[in-house]
Structures are given as C-alpha cells and as structure tokens.
Design an enzyme around this catalytic site. Structure first.
Site, PDB file in Angstrom:
ATOM      1  N   LYS A 135     -10.012  12.912   8.116  1.00  0.00           N
ATOM      2  CA  LYS A 135      -9.559  12.545   9.297  1.00  0.00           C
ATOM      3  C   LYS A 135      -9.769  13.679  10.434  1.00  0.00           C
ATOM      4  CE  LYS A 135      -6.584   8.701   8.179  1.00  0.00           C
ATOM      5  NZ  LYS A 135      -7.050   7.776   8.819  1.00  0.00           N
ATOM      6  N   GLU A 143      -9.440   3.855   1.959  1.00  0.00           N
ATOM      7  CA  GLU A 143      -8.960   3.789   0.961  1.00  0.00           C
ATOM      8  C   GLU A 143      -7.880   2.756   0.467  1.00  0.00           C
ATOM      9  OE1 GLU A 143      -7.661   5.528   3.314  1.00  0.00           O
ATOM     10  OE2 GLU A 143      -5.599   5.034   2.890  1.00  0.00           O
ATOM     11  N   ASP A 202      -2.490  10.305   3.839  1.00  0.00           N
ATOM     12  CA  ASP A 202      -3.819   9.721   3.864  1.00  0.00           C
ATOM     13  C   ASP A 202      -4.416  10.749   4.802  1.00  0.00           C
ATOM     14  OD1 ASP A 202      -6.334   8.681   4.130  1.00  0.00           O
ATOM     15  OD2 ASP A 202      -5.525   7.037   5.188  1.00  0.00           O
ATOM     16  N   LYS A 206       1.007  -1.077   0.239  1.00  0.00           N
ATOM     17  CA  LYS A 206       0.022   0.027  -0.245  1.00  0.00           C
ATOM     18  C   LYS A 206       0.928   1.334  -0.055  1.00  0.00           C
ATOM     19  CE  LYS A 206      -3.493   2.530   2.921  1.00  0.00           C
ATOM     20  NZ  LYS A 206      -4.238   2.585   4.261  1.00  0.00           N
ATOM     21  N   ASP A 223       1.588   6.208   5.620  1.00  0.00           N
ATOM     22  CA  ASP A 223       0.489   5.202   4.939  1.00  0.00           C
ATOM     23  C   ASP A 223       1.147   4.773   3.616  1.00  0.00           C
ATOM     24  OD1 ASP A 223      -1.778   4.158   5.609  1.00  0.00           O
ATOM     25  OD2 ASP A 223      -3.004   5.611   4.558  1.00  0.00           O
ATOM     26  N   ASP A 253     -12.066   7.400   3.756  1.00  0.00           N
ATOM     27  CA  ASP A 253     -10.810   7.045   4.469  1.00  0.00           C
ATOM     28  C   ASP A 253     -10.614   5.576   4.585  1.00  0.00           C
ATOM     29  OD1 ASP A 253      -8.829   7.474   6.191  1.00  0.00           O
ATOM     30  OD2 ASP A 253      -9.919   7.975   7.877  1.00  0.00           O
ATOM     31  N   ARG A 256      -7.564  -0.219   0.865  1.00  0.00           N
ATOM     32  CA  ARG A 256      -8.301  -1.442   0.119  1.00  0.00           C
ATOM     33  C   ARG A 256      -8.648  -1.156  -1.283  1.00  0.00           C
ATOM     34  NH1 ARG A 256     -12.648  -1.702   4.644  1.00  0.00           N
ATOM     35  NH2 ARG A 256     -10.963  -0.578   5.784  1.00  0.00           N
TER      36      ARG A 256
HETATM   37  N1  BES Z   1      -4.366   4.703   6.907  1.00  0.00           N
HETATM   38  C1  BES Z   1      -5.319   4.254   7.832  1.00  0.00           C
HETATM   39  C2  BES Z   1      -5.157   3.162   8.681  1.00  0.00           C
HETATM   40  C3  BES Z   1      -4.234   3.430   9.827  1.00  0.00           C
HETATM   41  C4  BES Z   1      -4.834   4.082  11.084  1.00  0.00           C
HETATM   42  C5  BES Z   1      -3.021   3.189   9.904  1.00  0.00           C
HETATM   43  C6  BES Z   1      -3.951   4.534  12.148  1.00  0.00           C
HETATM   44  C7  BES Z   1      -2.053   3.666  10.899  1.00  0.00           C
HETATM   45  C8  BES Z   1      -2.795   4.299  11.998  1.00  0.00           C
HETATM   46  C9  BES Z   1      -6.496   3.756   6.743  1.00  0.00           C
HETATM   47  O1  BES Z   1      -6.205   4.359   5.504  1.00  0.00           O
HETATM   48  C10 BES Z   1      -7.853   4.080   7.385  1.00  0.00           C
HETATM   49  O2  BES Z   1      -7.940   5.349   7.494  1.00  0.00           O
HETATM   50  N2  BES Z   1      -8.755   3.041   7.977  1.00  0.00           N
HETATM   51  C11 BES Z   1      -9.985   3.181   8.612  1.00  0.00           C
HETATM   52  C12 BES Z   1     -10.948   2.593   7.899  1.00  0.00           C
HETATM   53  C13 BES Z   1     -12.230   2.757   8.185  1.00  0.00           C
HETATM   54  C14 BES Z   1     -12.523   4.057   7.756  1.00  0.00           C
HETATM   55  C15 BES Z   1     -13.286   1.712   8.053  1.00  0.00           C
HETATM   56  C16 BES Z   1      -9.800   3.347   9.953  1.00  0.00           C
HETATM   57  O3  BES Z   1      -9.170   2.605  10.122  1.00  0.00           O
HETATM   58  O4  BES Z   1     -10.186   4.115  10.649  1.00  0.00           O
HETATM   59 ZN    ZN Z   2      -4.555   4.803   4.771  1.00  0.00          ZN
HETATM   60 MN    MN Z   3      -7.557   6.118   5.497  1.00  0.00          MN
END
Ligand code: BES
Ligand code: ZN
Ligand code: MN
Length: 535
Positions: free
Chosen positions: A304, A376, A297, A292, A315, A374, A378
């Site tokens: 966020k 993204e 992000d 990834k 990220d 967010d 996947r």
């Molecule tokens: N890059 C984030 C995941 C992340 C969170 C990595 C904290 C490192 C530390 C990912 O893109 C994300 O934002 N995931 C969301 C998914 C949700 C919206 C279903 C998450 O984990 O909150």
């Molecule tokens: Zn992310």
């Molecule tokens: Mn994200």
C-alpha cells in the site's frame, strides 16, 4: 460511567446538570413532558421562551443540547469559584436536550434519536460527578427500551482510548441518572439501562482492540486477550490454533497471508453454549460468526501507499466485533448456540511473502491464484468460512474490513451487506436497524462470477479493475460457504470514524457489535434460524 435509574420524585441532589428533553415542532421547540411530570422545584418556564431558543439556535432537533440557566445572576460562578446559589444549595444546570419531532420518536428510529440525544447531553456536560436526564414521556417506546438507548448513547459517547497517553487525561461524566417517572417505571428503566451499559461495554472492548497499535496487538496478543476475557465464562470455550496446527489443518489462505510476517498467525475458535437454550423442533439454533483479523495490513508485496497504511491497524475490526458480540451475548444470556472463528495474522512484505502469481489451497480444497497480495482478507476468510461450514451451523455471518470499494459505494457510515440468502440478509438488516448501525444490500450476481476466473486456478483473488470490487470479493467468499445461508458485512467504511460526533469517538467505532448483539438476542431470529435448518 455508571448509569442508574430513579423515579422522578427521587431525583438525587448534587447534580451538575439536569437534561430536559425537548421536541422539535413546526411551530417551535416544545418541552417533552416526562412520564411523571417534571421534578418538583425545577426552575423551568411552562413554555420555552421562543426568543431565547432562537437566540441560542435551539430548535429541539436531535443532537442539540443547550445549557439554560433560569436565573443567570444566581447561577454565574463567583470569582472564588463558589458555584452555589444564594440559598446555599447548588442547583444543577438545566440542559435542553433536543429529541426531535415527537411523531418520529418511536421504533428503531426513535431509539437512535435517544442514543444521539443522550450523547449530545453527555458531551455538553463534560467532566462532572453526576448528571441526570429525564426520559421523554408519551412516546412510542417502552421505558426499558428508551433507557437502554440512553445508556448506550451515553456510555459510548464518553468512550476514550487513553492507553498510550501520558499526563492528565480530560475527565468524563462519572454517573448518569436516568429519571424515569414512577417507581415502577424506574425499575423497568433500570433493567433497560443495565442492558444498554453492558452492550456499550462490549462495543468499547472492540474499540479498544482496534485502537491498540498494531505492533502491540499482534495475532498472539489478540488471542491471549480472547482467552483471558472468557476464562471465567462457563458458557464459552476457546480453542487456539498456533502456526503448526494451522498448517496441520491445511488453512492455506491464512498461511499464505502470514508467510511474509515475523509474527506467527493464530486462529481462535470460540463456542458459546447457552445456559438457557431455546429449543426449536428439539434442537438449539446454531449461528457461526467469522471475523477478519488482519492485525496490520501493509498490502504485502502489493504494498500500500504510506497514506493507505495509516489506518490499517483497523483491519482486524471484524474479528474485534465478533469478540465483542460474544462478550455481550454471554453477559446477556443469548439463547442460541454460537461458533465464532477469527483467523488472525499480519499482512507483510518480506523475502518469504506470498508473491503475486502464487496459488494457495484453502481449507475446503479450492485453489486461489493470488494476483494482488493486498486482497488478503478474502484469503483468510476462505479458511474461516470453510471451518464455519464444518461446524454445521444453520447460518453464517461474517464481518470484514474487506474492500475500499465498499467505502466508494456507501461512504464511511454504511456497511455493505451481501450474501446468498435473502431471508438471512433481511434478519441482519432488521437487527442493524434496531441497533442503529446503517447497512445496505449490494447484489451478488452469478453473472459476475467470471470476474474472478483464473487462468490456472479455481479462482483469482481480484476482480476487474475499477469494477464492483466489493461484489467480486464477496463472490470469492461465496465459494467457501457451500449451501449454508450466509451474510457478509463489508465494514471497511464504518469500522473507523473520522470525527468524534454523535456517540462515536474519532478512531475505532466497534461497528458490528451492536448489530450482532441485536441479532443473537432476537427471539424472532432464533426461530428463523431454527426453521432455516429444517429447510
Ligand atoms: N483492508 C483492505 C480494505 C480497506 C480499505 C479497509 C480501506 C478499510 C479502508 C483490504 O485488505 C484491501 O486492501 N483491499 C483491496 C482489494 C484490492 C487489492 C482488490 C482494496 O480494497 O483496495
Ligand atoms: Zn485488509
Ligand atoms: Mn489488503
């Protein structure tokens, strides 16, 4: 840092410190006799003075390193800063380095103890020209393995990211001498140390990329780095897809995430063809790696919080780990074929950004309703995994800072392992253990597939609020790997460290590089891979 290896009899002069390994035992700390005894003339008591150890809180546990001066009146620096003894020769500081219980100093856990012990030693020495560390003898580890672990721990512990600091930077240890017993022992240790240094350099490369600020390391810059790094590697060929090509190739997930950004996306496809391939049933085992690569992000329109964004330059940690692993694989001469794919883009909000409710069509034709921009990672991995399948690999491993839920489930130090093939997951787990990178399996139940059912598309990009977030993310990824054996590492937690400790620096860790290196250089894995294809 340079690392070299010498026989005990050839201990160089001019050392700032000499590390002496000490076991922790129920009845107190005990000197871990090195393979060929202690260097001559070393001012060490035959038995460690128990009251001295107690006063210094030194038990010999791993991560303890205490400076021991046999004669403080001689060793105390004079006011002029003249640190030489009465005899005129400058004796090194003796540092007692805990290596833990001798019965635990074997196998994978023994290697991890040595990495940590070496890191503690290097940290305790600080800035100096040269220091030496004796390898503990009579433990259940080969000399080259031990030296590799010591070198890896030392180089990684001395890592700093200084590109954006002005003025004087604190110095580090320049040269580490691993003292390995006989001349033959030292030769073996030297080969191990070189391997450890090389792996640590690839980890440092991944750390550098993750630590670089997001407006400095754009998808384009990441790509240029990739191309430059491998320009002279005959075993590696790189293909870069720009925005136009990405559209032409119908990478709808990557395009959908990139739409809100002023920075154009990229996709890097790297092919590693071993110079000396291993052949199984007449063919070379083939692994695909997908990382990834979200260079920043923000969450997109599903923005966020300020705090949530602070570390989101991390990220692209999966892509960086894949690049680092390729770098080491080429240097160490991995004998399997590797196809690496890194979709690279920012995730930003703007008037052109993908909106919650939009539907994207991924490379393999499946449609995804984006309910939260967010989620993204996947979306870009859907395309990366589809392309991986098309390359016809025997197995796919992807790495991604994918879900905050993985941090909730496993904390900051353990990556989640999910996949569709237990044997592949066991191979990845074994490699991670060898490398000292903790990972732990999570289930991927078919019964949760309905968590990502969409009202209008093949799937939606979020699961159920507050439920199994890492699993629903992986269930979406599974839609894009077909029947190829696949393992997914969710490295959202361990991609960064909150503190400088052991052999980690605060910030990027380069997590995943060492697991992948252990995997792609493992002969057992190459055979498994070769036979996985046969079915
Ligand atoms: N890059 C984030 C995941 C992340 C969170 C990595 C904290 C490192 C530390 C990912 O893109 C994300 O934002 N995931 C969301 C998914 C949700 C919206 C279903 C998450 O984990 O909150
Ligand atoms: Zn992310
Ligand atoms: Mn994200």
């Amino acid at each position: 840092m340079r690392v070299e290896s010498v026989a005990t009899a050839a201990l160089p002069s001019g050392l700032a410190a000499l590390g002496v390994p000490v076991f922790s035992h129920a009845d107190g700390p005990r000197l871990a006799a090195p393979a060929a005894g202690l260097p001559e003339g070393l001012q060490l008591p035959a038995e460690l003075d128990p009251s001295w150890c107690r006063r210094h809180g030194f038990t010999g546990k791993v991560e303890q390193a205490v400076t021991f001066r046999s004669d403080p009146s001689v060793r105390a620096p004079s006011p002029e800063g003249d640190d030489t003894s009465a005899t005129g020769s400058s004796d090194p500081d003796i540092v007692l380095v805990g290596v833990g219980d001798s019965s635990l100093l074997d196998g994978d856990r023994g290697l991890e103890s040595l990495r940590r012990a070496s890191a503690a030693f290097v940290r305790s020495v600080g800035q100096a020209d040269a220091a030496a560390l004796l390898l503990p003898g009579s433990v259940g580890l080969r000399g080259d393995e031990s030296a590799a672990a010591v070198a890896e721990g030392a180089v990684l512990a001395s890592y700093r990211y200084d590109d954006f600091r002005t003025g004087e930077n604190p110095g580090r240890l320049d040269r580490l001498v691993i003292v390995g017993g006989s001349v033959a022992d030292a030769t073996l240790a030297g080969a191990g140390a070189a391997r450890g240094v090389r792996i640590a350099e690839s980890v440092s490369l991944a750390r550098d990329l993750v630590n670089e600020p997001p407006s400095s390391l754009t998808p384009e810059k990441f790509t240029e780095f990739f191309v430059r790094r491998f320009a002279d590697s005959p075993a590696l060929s790189i293909e870069v897809w720009d925005e136009e090509r990405i559209a032409l190739e119908r990478l709808g997930g990557l395009l959908g995430v990139a739409r809100g950004s002023a920075q154009p996306p990229r996709l890097v496809r790297a092919e590693y063809q071993p110079v000396d391939p291993i052949e199984i049933d007449g063919r070379v085992p083939h692994l695909a790696l997908v990382g990834k690569g979200i260079t920043f992000d923000s969450g997109g329109l599903s923005l966020k919080t300020a705090g949530g964004m602070e570390t989101m330059k991390t990220d692209m940690g999966g892509a960086a780990a894949v690049l680092g692993a390729l770098d080491a694989a080429a240097a160490l001469g991995a004998r399997i074929r590797i196809t690496a794919l890194t979709p690279l883009t920012e995730n930003m909000p703007s008037g052109s950004a993908t909106k919650p409710g939009d539907v994207l069509t991924a490379r393999n034709g499946k449609t995804i309703e984006v309910l939260n921009t967010d989620a993204e990672g996947r979306l870009v991995l859907a395309d990366g995994l589809s392309l991986a399948v098309e390359s016809g690999p025997d197995a796919i491993v992807d790495l991604a800072t994918l879900t905050g839920a993985a941090v909730v489930a496993l904390g900051k130090e353990i990556a989640g392992l999910l996949g569709n093939n237990a044997a592949l997951m066991a191979q990845v787990q074994a490699a991670a253990e060898r490398a000292g990178e903790p990972i732990w399996p999570l289930p991927l139940p078919d019964d949760y597939r309905n968590h990502i059912d969409s009202e209008i598309a093949d799937m939606r990009n979020v699961g159920r609020p507050g439920q199994a977030g890492s699993i629903s993310a992986a269930l979406l990824l599974r839609e894009f790997v077909g029947t190829v054996p696949w393992a997914h590492l969710d490295i959202a937690g361990p991609a960064r460290s909150d503190e400088s400790h052991r052999y980690l620096a605060k910030g990027a860790t380069g997590f995943g590089v060492r697991t992948l290196v252990a995997l792609v250089t493992s002969e057992a894995f190459a055979h498994w891979l070769g036979h996985a294809a046969a079915g």
